[in-house]
Design an enzyme around this catalytic site. Structure first.
Site: not given
Length: 659
Positions: A50, A245, A376-377
């Site tokens: 990331e 994120c 994502n999440e």
């Protein structure tokens, strides 16, 4: 964060008061080498990338100039004038607006003196790391508007001493790329790039760039070779990208859009990085994404290091910790189309629109994409509603693509329970579980997957890291206690390889002067890099993956903490090796016998690799990068038995050849 029971027990045992104790009672492990329990997925151990902690720009992406095309919200961030005063010259930011949306700004430089005293400089990413004897490639897009203005390009150290220079003289009004190279005369971690104007006139400049010649595979627009080498040395089964994120963005306008990251570098977008101001304790207001490192480069990196690519795409939801914006279901089509187009970009022939784009960029052959993450999440019914639409569309056109789905932010609780239930009802391919927890959690959960449904969805342990203080604390350390607990947990992942298909530590990179989150697997500065103890644990497992899980039993039970033991075993049928991974998390040296059943012939000599420290708070550092690093020695096999004293706080990998 609950009390760290593991550390408390260590202190109670008197470890810090003296040398580790010895346990004279011999423990006996039995390997059932002829009882294969599961196949090990080639993707079991991988890496998660990331763009956090200056992981891309300022990290693995080797560009040395910050804000090279003046597209930051503050157009001259990273730049400063070297000579003030209108009598010398001036610099003006121009914005072409919609005429060139991705790269709308350039600077117009007016030089009023022929002496070469007027100019400007770039500070790089916390300075520029320059190595003596290395070649540096400078480039710029330029348009000579009036007169003749040459660019005198030089690197200087923190004292202002010159490290190398070159001169470029643009000709004509049409925009053109100019290139020049020079060799550095000294090593400097905090160099600056200076550009002086020589001559009188007006020149327009854009895409001012400086790369070291020694990028990975010497590629233009390339990556830092030392960082890629650390990844290649792990032999990862996959690389997940671009996050994290940043896929979601704080708002949907700030989400990661892969189509803006491909094609000519000068035509790619710029975007504020969502970690820019996320943590008030580590504000990084100059953190943007140039997308010089884009999806093409990610796919190429995966291919280079022998890893399967795993791209993650936005599902129509911004980060739920920030704005929690969503795209109405009736407006989701462009997001779904992005997913379908990405598969075509990766796998389509050069006759297709997006396959042609890949071929035009220099890779006619497909990248052979096999899996993709959606979201994502993300959590809640809104995620499931959108995921169903993505799944139906992708599976209809590409039924063999495996989809990775989010189980939220935590490994338990209301969010996890809801998503885990709904995803299993959907017969999801792969469920992505994340765990940022205290070391004790990892010890307690070494048997987490022992009772999972063997016929249900596969599990991706997508993000995990033991937190020495608390989740997202700036005081977290990559210490041995954390790495040891992760190794114990990983034996449980390996034992359950029929359920767990993939696993990756996170985050991957952190710049020593530009980080937002700790802990991180690899630390870098402008010249150096090192692997943490956590890196060495990951590497030990990844480079000793094997092909099949076999039982490794202590008193007829799997070792999940008894006497501080955690253990797993695999066969590598291709290399004819039996590989045992045994963690001694106790503060005692343990005398241990390993009895091998089910193999007809075992070589008389094997190897033992040990990763350990007597100090649970020990870390690696730039000053001592190998404080904790693996040591290898030969061991003897007699009558299909190996006798070993396993040292306290140790991760042990035993490799035995068989025929």
């Amino acid at each position: 964060m609950r009390k760290n029971v593991f550390l408390a027990c260590v202190i109670a045992a008197g470890f810090f008061a003296g040398l580790p104790e010895s346990n004279a009672q011999t423990k006996t492990f039995t390997v059932k080498a002829n009882e294969v329990k599961a196949s090990v997925s080639p993707t079991l151990w991988g890496v998660f990338f990331e763009d956090i902690n200056l992981g891309a720009d300022g990290g693995i992406y080797a560009e040395l100039v910050k804000n090279r095309s003046f597209e930051f919200d503050t157009p001259l961030m990273g730049w400063k004038l070297l000579q003030q005063g209108e009598e010398q010259g001036s610099l003006l930011v121009n914005n072409r607006g919609e005429l060139n949306g991705a790269n709308s700004r350039f600077i117009r430089v007016t030089s009023k003196t022929p002496t070469g005293n007027f100019g400007f400089s770039n500070e790089g990413f916390r300075g520029m790391g320059i190595k003596k004897g290395n070649q540096y490639d400078f480039s710029v897009l330029a348009s000579q508007q009036e007169g003749t203005v040459s660019l005198v390009v030089e690197l200087t150290n923190s004292k202002g001493e010159k490290l190398g220079s070159t001169t470029i003289t643009p000709t004509g009004k049409p925009w053109k790329k100019y290139n020049a190279s020079f060799t550095a005369t000294a090593t400097e971690p905090k160099a600056m790039l200076n550009i002086y104007m020589k001559g009188q006139g007006i020149v327009d400049l854009d895409m001012i760039s400086l790369f070291p010649k020694d990028t990975w595979k010497n590629r233009p627009n390339g990556m830092r070779a030392d960082l890629v080498q650390l990844l290649a040395d792990m032999k990862p089964g996959f690389i997940r990208f671009p996050g994290g994120c940043i896929v979601e963005g704080r708002t949907l306008d700030e989400r990661f859009q892969w189509k803006k990251t491909i094609g000519p570098v000068e035509d790619r977008g710029y975007l504020i990085n969502r970690w820019n101001t996320e943590f008030k304790h580590r504000l990084t207001t100059d953190y943007y994404q140039s997308f010089g490192l884009g999806f093409y480069e990610y796919f190429q990196l995966a291919e280079d290091i022998g890893a399967e690519p795993l791209p993650i795409l936005n599902c129509g939801m911004a980060c739920q910790f920030n704005t929690a914006e969503v795209v109405p279901l009736e407006s989701l089509d462009p997001y779904v189309q992005d997913a379908l187009d990405l598969i075509e970009f990766a796998n389509g022939s050069a006759d297709t629109k997006w396959g042609k784009m890949r071929a035009d960029m220099g890779h006619p052959a497909p990248f052979n994409l096999k899996m993709m993450g959606v979201g994502n999440e993300n959590w809640g019914p809104q995620y499931i509603d959108r995921l169903k639409i993505f799944t139906q569309a992708i599976k209809a056109k590409y039924p063999n693509i495996q989809l990775v789905n989010s189980s939220g932010t935590d490994p338990s609780g209301e969010r996890f329970d809801y998503l885990n239930g709904e995803l299993r009802k959907m017969n999801a391919d792969i469920i992505d579980e994340h765990y940022y927890r205290a070391p004790q959690w990892f010890l307690d959960n070494a048997k987490r997957y022992d009772n999972y449904d063997r016929k249900g969805p596969k599990v991706f342990a997508g993000e995990y890291a033991a937190q020495s203080v608390a989740i997202a604390s700036p005081d977290n350390k990559n210490n041995w206690q954390c790495a040891l607990s992760e190794a114990a947990f990983m034996t449980g992942l390996e034992r359950n390889a029929d359920v767990v298909a993939m696993a990756s530590y996170a985050p991957l990179f952190a710049h020593a002067e530009g980080w937002q989150w700790t802990p991180d697997m690899i630390w870098v500065d402008n010249l150096k890099s090192y692997g943490t103890p956590n890196y060495h644990v990951q590497k030990l497992f990844s480079t000793n993956k094997g092909t099949n899980v076999v039982p490794l039993l202590l008193n007829n039970e799997v070792a999940t903490g008894q006497d501080g033991y955690y253990a797993s075993a695999v066969l590598d049928k291709n290399k004819k090796e039996l590989i045992l991974k045994v963690v001694n998390a106790s503060n005692k040296t343990q005398e241990t016998d390993f009895v091998i059943d089910g193999l007809s012939k075992i070589a008389a000599k094997g190897t033992l690799t040990v990763l350990r420290s007597d100090k649970l708070d020990q870390v690696n550092s730039f000053e001592n990068p190998t404080a904790i690093s693996p040591a290898v020695k030969d061991i003897t096999v007699k009558d299909k038995k190996v006798k070993l004293p396993l040292q306290p706080y140790s991760v042990n990998v035993i490799k035995l050849k068989f025929s």
